[in-house]
Design a protein around this motif. Structure first.
Motif, short mmCIF file in Angstrom:
data_model
loop_
_atom_site.label_atom_id
_atom_site.label_comp_id
_atom_site.label_asym_id
_atom_site.label_seq_id
_atom_site.Cartn_x
_atom_site.Cartn_y
_atom_site.Cartn_z
N GLY A 21 39.80 48.56 51.70
CA GLY A 21 38.61 49.23 51.34
C GLY A 21 38.35 49.02 49.98
N ALA A 22 38.78 47.80 49.31
CA ALA A 22 38.78 47.55 47.86
C ALA A 22 37.62 47.07 47.30
CB ALA A 22 40.15 46.93 47.66
N SER A 23 36.70 46.83 48.01
CA SER A 23 35.24 46.13 47.29
C SER A 23 34.55 46.94 46.71
CB SER A 23 34.73 45.52 48.51
OG SER A 23 34.14 46.62 49.21
N SER A 24 34.69 48.30 46.30
CA SER A 24 33.85 49.34 45.80
C SER A 24 34.91 50.71 45.58
CB SER A 24 32.67 49.30 46.35
OG SER A 24 32.59 50.22 47.70
N GLY A 25 34.18 51.41 44.83
CA GLY A 25 34.71 52.81 44.87
C GLY A 25 35.99 53.05 44.37
N ILE A 26 36.78 53.77 45.13
CA ILE A 26 38.35 54.36 45.07
C ILE A 26 39.10 53.11 45.16
CG2 ILE A 26 40.09 55.78 45.82
CD1 ILE A 26 38.04 57.75 46.33
N GLY A 27 38.78 52.17 46.32
CA GLY A 27 39.56 51.06 46.57
C GLY A 27 39.68 50.20 45.44
N ALA A 28 38.49 49.57 44.85
CA ALA A 28 38.34 48.68 43.67
C ALA A 28 39.05 49.54 42.50
CB ALA A 28 37.07 48.41 43.26
N ALA A 29 38.99 50.83 42.19
CA ALA A 29 39.68 51.35 40.99
C ALA A 29 41.10 51.15 41.35
CB ALA A 29 38.78 52.80 40.73
N THR A 30 41.53 51.63 42.46
CA THR A 30 42.99 51.62 42.70
C THR A 30 43.45 50.33 42.62
OG1 THR A 30 42.61 53.59 43.80
CG2 THR A 30 44.65 52.20 44.45
N ALA A 31 42.80 49.37 43.04
CA ALA A 31 43.46 47.91 42.99
C ALA A 31 43.85 47.50 41.34
CB ALA A 31 42.74 46.93 43.77
N ALA A 32 42.65 47.76 40.72
CA ALA A 32 42.47 47.60 39.33
C ALA A 32 43.66 48.29 38.61
CB ALA A 32 41.35 47.83 38.58
N ARG A 33 44.07 49.62 38.84
CA ARG A 33 44.96 50.46 38.24
C ARG A 33 46.26 50.08 38.64
NH1 ARG A 33 45.78 55.73 35.83
NH2 ARG A 33 47.85 55.84 35.34
N LEU A 34 46.59 49.85 39.87
CA LEU A 34 47.82 49.45 40.21
C LEU A 34 48.30 48.07 39.66
CD1 LEU A 34 47.71 50.30 44.13
CD2 LEU A 34 48.90 51.49 42.22
N ALA A 35 47.42 47.20 39.46
CA ALA A 35 47.52 45.98 38.84
C ALA A 35 48.00 46.21 37.00
CB ALA A 35 46.35 45.01 38.65
N ARG A 36 47.24 47.21 36.48
CA ARG A 36 47.77 47.58 35.06
C ARG A 36 48.99 48.12 34.93
NH1 ARG A 36 42.34 49.45 35.03
NH2 ARG A 36 43.24 51.61 35.22
N ASP A 37 49.48 48.94 36.16
CA ASP A 37 50.69 49.49 36.33
C ASP A 37 51.98 48.56 36.68
OD1 ASP A 37 49.43 51.72 35.55
OD2 ASP A 37 49.29 52.88 37.31
N GLY A 38 51.68 47.40 36.90
CA GLY A 38 52.67 46.38 37.07
C GLY A 38 53.00 45.76 38.64
N PHE A 39 52.04 46.22 39.44
CA PHE A 39 51.88 45.80 40.86
C PHE A 39 50.85 44.44 41.03
CE2 PHE A 39 52.94 50.18 41.62
CZ PHE A 39 53.78 50.18 42.67
N GLY A 40 51.34 43.80 41.79
CA GLY A 40 50.73 42.58 42.31
C GLY A 40 49.84 43.10 43.43
N ALA A 41 48.61 43.34 43.09
CA ALA A 41 47.64 44.20 43.73
C ALA A 41 46.67 43.19 44.62
CB ALA A 41 46.86 45.03 42.97
N VAL A 42 46.80 43.28 45.92
CA VAL A 42 45.96 42.64 47.02
C VAL A 42 44.93 43.57 47.43
CG1 VAL A 42 45.99 41.56 49.25
CG2 VAL A 42 47.96 41.44 47.77
N ALA A 43 43.64 43.26 46.99
CA ALA A 43 42.53 43.94 46.95
C ALA A 43 41.96 43.39 48.45
CB ALA A 43 41.32 43.84 46.03
N ALA A 44 41.91 44.01 49.39
CA ALA A 44 41.38 43.73 50.74
C ALA A 44 40.27 44.45 51.26
CB ALA A 44 42.74 43.85 51.87
N ALA A 45 39.21 43.67 51.61
CA ALA A 45 38.07 44.42 52.53
C ALA A 45 37.18 43.21 52.78
CB ALA A 45 37.37 45.08 51.20
N ARG A 46 36.11 43.45 53.39
CA ARG A 46 35.25 42.39 54.04
C ARG A 46 34.36 41.55 53.03
NH1 ARG A 46 32.06 46.28 58.17
NH2 ARG A 46 32.12 47.51 56.08
N ARG A 47 33.93 42.09 51.96
CA ARG A 47 32.97 41.65 50.99
C ARG A 47 33.52 40.97 50.02
NH1 ARG A 47 29.23 46.76 49.77
NH2 ARG A 47 31.31 47.69 49.51
N ARG A 48 34.19 39.44 50.42
CA ARG A 48 35.07 38.70 49.41
C ARG A 48 34.42 38.17 48.19
NH1 ARG A 48 39.46 35.69 50.56
NH2 ARG A 48 40.33 34.92 48.54
#
Length: 261
Positions: A21-48
């Motif tokens: 659910g990373a194409s908007s809202g909490i999911g998008a913010a979480t993917a960005a935050r985890l990437a800043r925190d050192g993860f390789g964040a895979v943002a997954a959702a329908r809207r490519r």
């Protein structure tokens, strides 16, 4: 399922975190935050298109096309990711505010398919990857609606109560295995789409949800909570973290004296 290629200089040292659910809202913010925190964040959702824009803006984020209502799509994601440190099962949403006596089958079906079965499918498919290596963490985005009820929220609260039951059962079943299971339960969060989708595209009605609330939570607040839970020492499991704005005491008890939106 197509996952964009990682930066190979980063991929070796970054633990993989999947956010649905990373194409908007909490999911998008979480993917960005985890990437800043050192993860390789895979943002997954329908809207490519949205995912690609997110990945272009935030180093460390990769885009993956995913539909959690399609088992084949979930299995394809899992096949491409054999070792996962963190799954943030965030895809969800609400449809309608009808009382139970006027509930629409299609609304309830959609909410259970995404909120409940979507979590089941992603956990089931990715659990082997989460157990690989040093083990992993599952963080499910629930809601205070999974712990309390309110008028007009029968379908959504039923789905989120089911999510809470799923999480608590999963924690019992995985006891002794190297996977932590956590739930984040946000209260009122103002995002661009949640209330708009729930209220069938009526922007004025969506805005009124937050009318008079000085500072509802925003997506970054929840992303901060998710990152904190996921980055505790490996022996620490945060079973449940409830996070609400100061103005909200319960789903039906909100201070609306902070001015108009």
């Amino acid at each position: 399922m197509s996952v964009s290629a990682p930066d190979t200089s980063d991929a070796v040292r970054r633990p993989v975190a999947i956010v649905t659910g990373a194409s908007s809202g909490i999911g998008a913010a979480t993917a960005a935050r985890l990437a800043r925190d050192g993860f390789g964040a895979v943002a997954a959702a329908r809207r490519r298109d949205r995912l690609d824009a997110l990945a272009a803006e935030h180093p460390g984020v990769r885009a993956a096309t995913l539909d959690v209502t399609d088992p084949a799509s979930v299995e394809a994601l899992a096949a491409d990711l054999p070792d996962v440190a963190l799954l943030v099962a965030n895809a969800g949403g609400a449809h309608g505010t009808d009382p139970v006596e006027h509930g629409r089958d299609e609304d309830w079906q959609a909410m259970f398919d995404v909120n409940v079965l979507g979590v089941l499918r992603t956990v089931r498919a990715l659990l082997p990857a989460l157990e690989a290596g040093d083990g992993g963490t599952i963080v499910v985005t629930g809601s205070i609606a999974g712990h309390l009820v309110y008028e007009g929220g029968g379908g959504y609260t039923a789905a989120k109560h089911a999510v809470t039951a799923l999480v608590e059962t999963l924690r019992l079943e995985l006891n002794g295995r190297p996977v932590r299971v956590c739930e984040i339960a946000p209260g009122m969060v103002r995002t661009e789409e949640f209330s708009l989708v729930r209220l069938r595209g009526d922007q004025a009605a969506a805005d009124r949800v937050y009318d008079g609330v000085a500072e509802p939570l925003v997506a970054d607040d929840v992303a901060d909570a998710i990152s904190w839970v996921a980055t505790r020492p490996p022996h620490v499991n945060v079973d449940l973290l409830v996070v609400k704005p100061l103005a909200q005491a319960a789903p039906h008890k909100v201070d609306r004296r902070g001015g108009r939106s």
